[in-house]
Write a protein that holds these residues in place. Structure first.
Motif, PDB file in Angstrom:
ATOM      1  N   SER A 123      -4.975  10.027   6.712  1.00 27.59           N
ATOM      2  CA  SER A 123      -5.363   8.181   5.744  1.00 27.59           C
ATOM      3  C   SER A 123      -6.516   8.677   4.857  1.00 27.59           C
ATOM      4  CB  SER A 123      -5.910   6.969   6.840  1.00 27.59           C
ATOM      5  OG  SER A 123      -6.778   7.590   7.675  1.00 27.59           O
ATOM      6  N   ALA A 124      -6.846   8.176   3.877  1.00 21.26           N
ATOM      7  CA  ALA A 124      -7.564   8.056   3.047  1.00 21.26           C
ATOM      8  C   ALA A 124      -8.723   6.272   2.695  1.00 21.26           C
ATOM      9  CB  ALA A 124      -7.347   8.869   2.230  1.00 21.26           C
ATOM     10  N   VAL A 125     -10.017   5.728   3.660  1.00 26.00           N
ATOM     11  CA  VAL A 125     -10.293   5.000   3.347  1.00 26.00           C
ATOM     12  C   VAL A 125     -11.710   4.641   2.120  1.00 26.00           C
ATOM     13  CG1 VAL A 125     -11.635   3.532   4.420  1.00 26.00           C
ATOM     14  CG2 VAL A 125      -9.848   4.639   5.829  1.00 26.00           C
ATOM     15  N   PRO A 126     -11.061   3.941   1.517  1.00 22.69           N
ATOM     16  CA  PRO A 126     -12.025   4.206   0.429  1.00 22.69           C
ATOM     17  C   PRO A 126     -13.261   3.411   1.622  1.00 22.69           C
ATOM     18  CG  PRO A 126     -10.065   2.810  -0.521  1.00 22.69           C
ATOM     19  CD  PRO A 126     -10.477   2.710   0.972  1.00 22.69           C
ATOM     20  N   TYR A 152      -0.451   4.222  -0.992  1.00 27.44           N
ATOM     21  CA  TYR A 152      -0.279   5.102  -2.144  1.00 27.44           C
ATOM     22  C   TYR A 152      -0.404   7.068  -1.908  1.00 27.44           C
ATOM     23  CZ  TYR A 152      -2.034   1.608  -5.652  1.00 27.44           C
ATOM     24  OH  TYR A 152      -2.143   1.447  -6.346  1.00 27.44           O
ATOM     25  N   VAL A 153       0.407   7.117  -1.683  1.00 26.43           N
ATOM     26  CA  VAL A 153       0.595   8.910  -0.803  1.00 26.43           C
ATOM     27  C   VAL A 153       0.750  10.281  -1.966  1.00 26.43           C
ATOM     28  CG1 VAL A 153       2.232  10.050   0.929  1.00 26.43           C
ATOM     29  CG2 VAL A 153       2.233   7.676   1.482  1.00 26.43           C
ATOM     30  N   THR A 154      -0.171  11.049  -0.949  1.00 26.97           N
ATOM     31  CA  THR A 154      -0.061  11.790  -2.136  1.00 26.97           C
ATOM     32  C   THR A 154       1.034  12.779  -1.760  1.00 26.97           C
ATOM     33  OG1 THR A 154      -1.236  13.115  -0.392  1.00 26.97           O
ATOM     34  CG2 THR A 154      -2.447  12.105  -2.828  1.00 26.97           C
ATOM     35  N   LEU A 155       1.718  13.682  -2.853  1.00 24.81           N
ATOM     36  CA  LEU A 155       3.022  14.829  -2.430  1.00 24.81           C
ATOM     37  C   LEU A 155       2.447  16.332  -3.741  1.00 24.81           C
ATOM     38  CD1 LEU A 155       5.737  14.677  -0.908  1.00 24.81           C
ATOM     39  CD2 LEU A 155       6.838  14.252  -3.013  1.00 24.81           C
ATOM     40  N   GLY A 156       2.549  17.186  -2.626  1.00 22.84           N
ATOM     41  CA  GLY A 156       1.977  18.199  -3.632  1.00 22.84           C
ATOM     42  C   GLY A 156       0.736  18.775  -2.790  1.00 22.84           C
ATOM     43  N   GLY A 157      -0.352  18.094  -1.931  1.00 21.76           N
ATOM     44  CA  GLY A 157      -1.355  18.838  -1.242  1.00 21.76           C
ATOM     45  C   GLY A 157      -0.382  20.167  -0.411  1.00 21.76           C
ATOM     46  N   SER A 158       0.849  19.794   0.601  1.00 18.87           N
ATOM     47  CA  SER A 158       1.479  20.313   1.475  1.00 18.87           C
ATOM     48  C   SER A 158       1.845  21.355   0.887  1.00 18.87           C
ATOM     49  CB  SER A 158       1.930  18.910   2.591  1.00 18.87           C
ATOM     50  OG  SER A 158       3.025  18.425   1.340  1.00 18.87           O
ATOM     51  N   ARG A 159       2.496  21.687  -0.563  1.00 14.21           N
ATOM     52  CA  ARG A 159       2.877  22.862  -1.157  1.00 14.21           C
ATOM     53  C   ARG A 159       2.789  23.565  -0.021  1.00 14.21           C
ATOM     54  NH1 ARG A 159       2.543  21.082  -6.059  1.00 14.21           N
ATOM     55  NH2 ARG A 159       4.021  20.670  -6.374  1.00 14.21           N
ATOM     56  N   PRO A 208     -15.903  -0.540  -6.415  1.00 14.08           N
ATOM     57  CA  PRO A 208     -17.793  -0.111  -5.426  1.00 14.08           C
ATOM     58  C   PRO A 208     -17.885   1.067  -4.419  1.00 14.08           C
ATOM     59  CG  PRO A 208     -16.363  -1.621  -4.758  1.00 14.08           C
ATOM     60  CD  PRO A 208     -15.225  -1.811  -5.476  1.00 14.08           C
ATOM     61  N   PHE A 209     -16.012   1.767  -4.825  1.00 13.57           N
ATOM     62  CA  PHE A 209     -15.809   3.157  -3.653  1.00 13.57           C
ATOM     63  C   PHE A 209     -15.841   4.700  -4.658  1.00 13.57           C
ATOM     64  CE2 PHE A 209     -13.182  -0.918  -2.007  1.00 13.57           C
ATOM     65  CZ  PHE A 209     -14.353  -1.168  -1.517  1.00 13.57           C
ATOM     66  N   THR A 210     -16.527   4.570  -3.659  1.00 14.34           N
ATOM     67  CA  THR A 210     -17.013   6.493  -4.939  1.00 14.34           C
ATOM     68  C   THR A 210     -16.617   7.540  -3.633  1.00 14.34           C
ATOM     69  OG1 THR A 210     -19.222   6.191  -3.548  1.00 14.34           O
ATOM     70  CG2 THR A 210     -18.575   5.331  -5.661  1.00 14.34           C
ATOM     71  N   ALA A 211     -16.130   7.235  -2.673  1.00  9.48           N
ATOM     72  CA  ALA A 211     -15.488   8.487  -1.391  1.00  9.48           C
ATOM     73  C   ALA A 211     -14.378   7.734  -0.933  1.00  9.48           C
ATOM     74  CB  ALA A 211     -17.492   8.765  -0.840  1.00  9.48           C
ATOM     75  N   ALA A 212     -13.702   8.561  -0.019  1.00  7.98           N
ATOM     76  CA  ALA A 212     -12.481   8.557   1.055  1.00  7.98           C
ATOM     77  C   ALA A 212     -13.463   9.170   2.538  1.00  7.98           C
ATOM     78  CB  ALA A 212     -11.344   8.993   0.133  1.00  7.98           C
ATOM     79  N   LEU A 213     -13.012   9.007   3.227  1.00  6.31           N
ATOM     80  CA  LEU A 213     -13.546   8.934   4.678  1.00  6.31           C
ATOM     81  C   LEU A 213     -12.127   9.089   5.217  1.00  6.31           C
ATOM     82  CD1 LEU A 213     -14.908   9.304   7.617  1.00  6.31           C
ATOM     83  CD2 LEU A 213     -15.292   7.208   7.508  1.00  6.31           C
ATOM     84  N   VAL A 273      -2.901   9.514   2.276  1.00  2.70           N
ATOM     85  CA  VAL A 273      -2.244   8.547   2.603  1.00  2.70           C
ATOM     86  C   VAL A 273      -3.661   6.997   2.700  1.00  2.70           C
ATOM     87  CG1 VAL A 273      -0.502   6.164   3.675  1.00  2.70           C
ATOM     88  CG2 VAL A 273      -0.376   8.591   4.674  1.00  2.70           C
ATOM     89  N   LEU A 274      -3.298   6.690   1.229  1.00  4.63           N
ATOM     90  CA  LEU A 274      -4.150   5.260   0.805  1.00  4.63           C
ATOM     91  C   LEU A 274      -3.319   3.872   0.678  1.00  4.63           C
ATOM     92  CD1 LEU A 274      -7.369   5.591  -0.956  1.00  4.63           C
ATOM     93  CD2 LEU A 274      -5.916   3.359  -0.806  1.00  4.63           C
ATOM     94  N   THR A 275      -4.015   2.927   2.073  1.00  6.22           N
ATOM     95  CA  THR A 275      -3.169   1.768   2.110  1.00  6.22           C
ATOM     96  C   THR A 275      -4.451   0.663   1.572  1.00  6.22           C
ATOM     97  OG1 THR A 275      -2.131   2.596   3.241  1.00  6.22           O
ATOM     98  CG2 THR A 275      -2.184   0.214   3.812  1.00  6.22           C
TER      99      THR A 275
END
Length: 191
Positions: A150-153, A46-53, A123-128, A75-77
């Protein structure tokens, strides 16, 4: 070529995908954010597209520079099939919008806590955040390249561990316990 077109092309080239599924997320007062879903064998990226605008701005800066400053996408895999992560698109949109909404600069080892599940029944509420394997996308001067993080749950317990001991300690615990951080059904690290 626009920034987001360059980023999309770089993501598709990196994963060797001719195209990607996508979903759009909008928040009041912000430009739309697209979430690309790229399947790679048993993994979904899952890759965001818009934050780098726009470049991220240090909240202490007196004036925001419209061209200079760090730019990032997430990027969250995860392992598993599509559809098993209902709600993740919205959560990633919230995370990548945090520089615009909260004035933070996304960087490695940052902990982004939503305080609610990242997807339905997760069970994941945050991302590292950490370094992602996708290479940076160069932009014309004076703009900085777009970096991928990378965004790790992580669970609430793991998030507390990061706050107390740091991101490196949590990563060490994952390694020691042989935890696959891409497994959406994984247990939290025994801390």
């Amino acid at each position: 070529m626009q920034v987001l077109d360059r980023v999309r092309a770089a993501v598709l080239a990196y994963y060797g995908a001719p195209s990607a599924d996508s979903a759009s997320v909008t928040f009041l007062g912000l430009e739309p954010i697209e979430i690309l879903r790229v399947r790679d064998g048993d993994h979904i990226h899952y890759v965001t597209l818009g934050g780098s605008r726009h470049p991220m701005t240090d909240p202490a800066a007196a004036v925001a520079d419209p061209e200079r400053g760090p730019r990032a996408e997430l990027v969250l895999t995860l392992r598993g099939g599509l559809g098993a992560h209902s709600g993740l698109t919205r959560a990633l949109g919230v995370l990548i919008a945090s520089p615009s909404v909260e004035g933070i600069v996304l960087q490695e080892d940052a902990l982004l806590d939503l305080g609610e599940p990242l997807w339905h029944n997760a069970p994941f509420t945050a991302a590292l955040l950490g370094a992602a394997p996708v290479p940076p996308v160069p932009l014309p001067e004076p703009a900085e390249p777009v970096r991928f993080l990378s965004a790790v749950p992580v669970t609430a317990t793991e998030a507390a561990w990061v706050r107390i001991r740091g991101a490196a300690a949590l990563r060490d615990a994952w390694d020691e316990a042989s935890i696959d951080i891409r497994d959406p059904r994984r247990a939290a690290a025994a801390l």
